[in-house]
Design a protein around this motif. Sequence first.
Motif, short mmCIF file in Angstrom:
data_model
loop_
_atom_site.label_atom_id
_atom_site.label_comp_id
_atom_site.label_asym_id
_atom_site.label_seq_id
_atom_site.Cartn_x
_atom_site.Cartn_y
_atom_site.Cartn_z
N PRO A 197 7.88 -4.60 -16.01
CA PRO A 197 7.33 -5.24 -14.80
C PRO A 197 6.66 -4.26 -13.85
O PRO A 197 5.63 -4.58 -13.24
N TYR A 198 7.21 -3.07 -13.72
CA TYR A 198 6.62 -2.06 -12.84
C TYR A 198 5.30 -1.55 -13.40
O TYR A 198 4.35 -1.33 -12.66
N LEU A 199 5.26 -1.38 -14.70
CA LEU A 199 4.01 -0.93 -15.32
C LEU A 199 2.91 -1.97 -15.15
O LEU A 199 1.78 -1.65 -14.79
N LEU A 200 3.25 -3.23 -15.40
CA LEU A 200 2.24 -4.29 -15.26
C LEU A 200 1.79 -4.44 -13.80
O LEU A 200 0.60 -4.63 -13.54
N PHE A 201 2.72 -4.32 -12.87
CA PHE A 201 2.36 -4.40 -11.45
C PHE A 201 1.44 -3.26 -11.05
O PHE A 201 0.43 -3.46 -10.37
N GLY A 202 1.76 -2.06 -11.51
CA GLY A 202 0.93 -0.90 -11.19
C GLY A 202 -0.46 -1.00 -11.79
O GLY A 202 -1.47 -0.71 -11.14
N ILE A 203 -0.54 -1.43 -13.03
CA ILE A 203 -1.84 -1.58 -13.68
C ILE A 203 -2.65 -2.68 -12.99
O ILE A 203 -3.86 -2.54 -12.77
N GLY A 204 -1.98 -3.77 -12.62
CA GLY A 204 -2.68 -4.85 -11.91
C GLY A 204 -3.24 -4.39 -10.57
O GLY A 204 -4.37 -4.71 -10.21
N LEU A 248 2.70 6.05 -15.40
CA LEU A 248 3.58 6.77 -16.33
C LEU A 248 4.58 7.63 -15.59
O LEU A 248 5.73 7.78 -16.01
N ARG A 249 4.17 8.19 -14.46
CA ARG A 249 5.09 8.99 -13.66
C ARG A 249 6.19 8.10 -13.08
O ARG A 249 7.36 8.48 -13.08
N ILE A 250 5.81 6.92 -12.63
CA ILE A 250 6.80 5.97 -12.12
C ILE A 250 7.73 5.51 -13.24
O ILE A 250 8.94 5.40 -13.05
N ALA A 251 7.17 5.27 -14.41
CA ALA A 251 7.99 4.81 -15.53
C ALA A 251 9.03 5.86 -15.92
O ALA A 251 10.13 5.53 -16.36
N TYR A 259 1.55 5.08 -5.76
CA TYR A 259 2.82 5.74 -6.08
C TYR A 259 3.91 5.32 -5.10
O TYR A 259 5.03 4.98 -5.50
N THR A 260 3.60 5.31 -3.81
CA THR A 260 4.59 4.94 -2.80
C THR A 260 5.01 3.48 -2.94
O THR A 260 6.19 3.16 -2.84
N THR A 261 4.05 2.61 -3.19
CA THR A 261 4.37 1.20 -3.35
C THR A 261 5.30 0.97 -4.52
O THR A 261 6.30 0.25 -4.40
N LEU A 262 4.99 1.57 -5.64
CA LEU A 262 5.83 1.40 -6.81
C LEU A 262 7.20 2.06 -6.63
O LEU A 262 8.22 1.51 -7.04
N ARG A 263 7.23 3.22 -6.02
CA ARG A 263 8.50 3.91 -5.80
C ARG A 263 9.42 3.10 -4.90
O ARG A 263 10.61 2.99 -5.14
N ASN A 264 8.85 2.51 -3.84
CA ASN A 264 9.65 1.68 -2.95
C ASN A 264 10.15 0.43 -3.67
O ASN A 264 11.28 0.00 -3.46
N GLY A 265 9.32 -0.16 -4.51
CA GLY A 265 9.74 -1.32 -5.28
C GLY A 265 10.87 -0.98 -6.23
O GLY A 265 11.82 -1.76 -6.40
N ILE A 266 10.81 0.18 -6.83
CA ILE A 266 11.87 0.61 -7.74
C ILE A 266 13.14 0.89 -6.94
O ILE A 266 14.24 0.54 -7.37
#
Length: 102
Positions: A33-40, A95-98, A3-10
């Motif tokens: 892109p964020y969804l694919l990165f998170g799933i990866g 999904l929360r990040i999206a 969550y933190t990684t994706l939030r910082n990227g956003i």
Amino acid sequence: TLYTTLRNGIGLTRNEATVLHLTGARRSFIAAPYLLFGIGLCLLGTGIGSGLTVLLYIGLQQYIPWIIVFPSIALLYAAGGMIVVSLAICVFTVLRIASMIS
């Protein structure tokens, strides 16, 4: 954490997302892109964790005699359960990040 990684990227690319939104890009196009990165990241972490668990179990059987008490199939079921739970957490987080992107 994921969550933190994706939030910082956003947060770093929020201006880009705003420009894309203002130029008419759909929300799904901006979030993809964020969804694919998170799933990866989730798949990579799950694979590494499950793989190391199975490899350590197999490798330690010759050194720790009581570890053989657990049948190998039980370990595979546990690894499968760990994968399912991890993917469920990943989907919830992504999904929360999206939902933050708009």
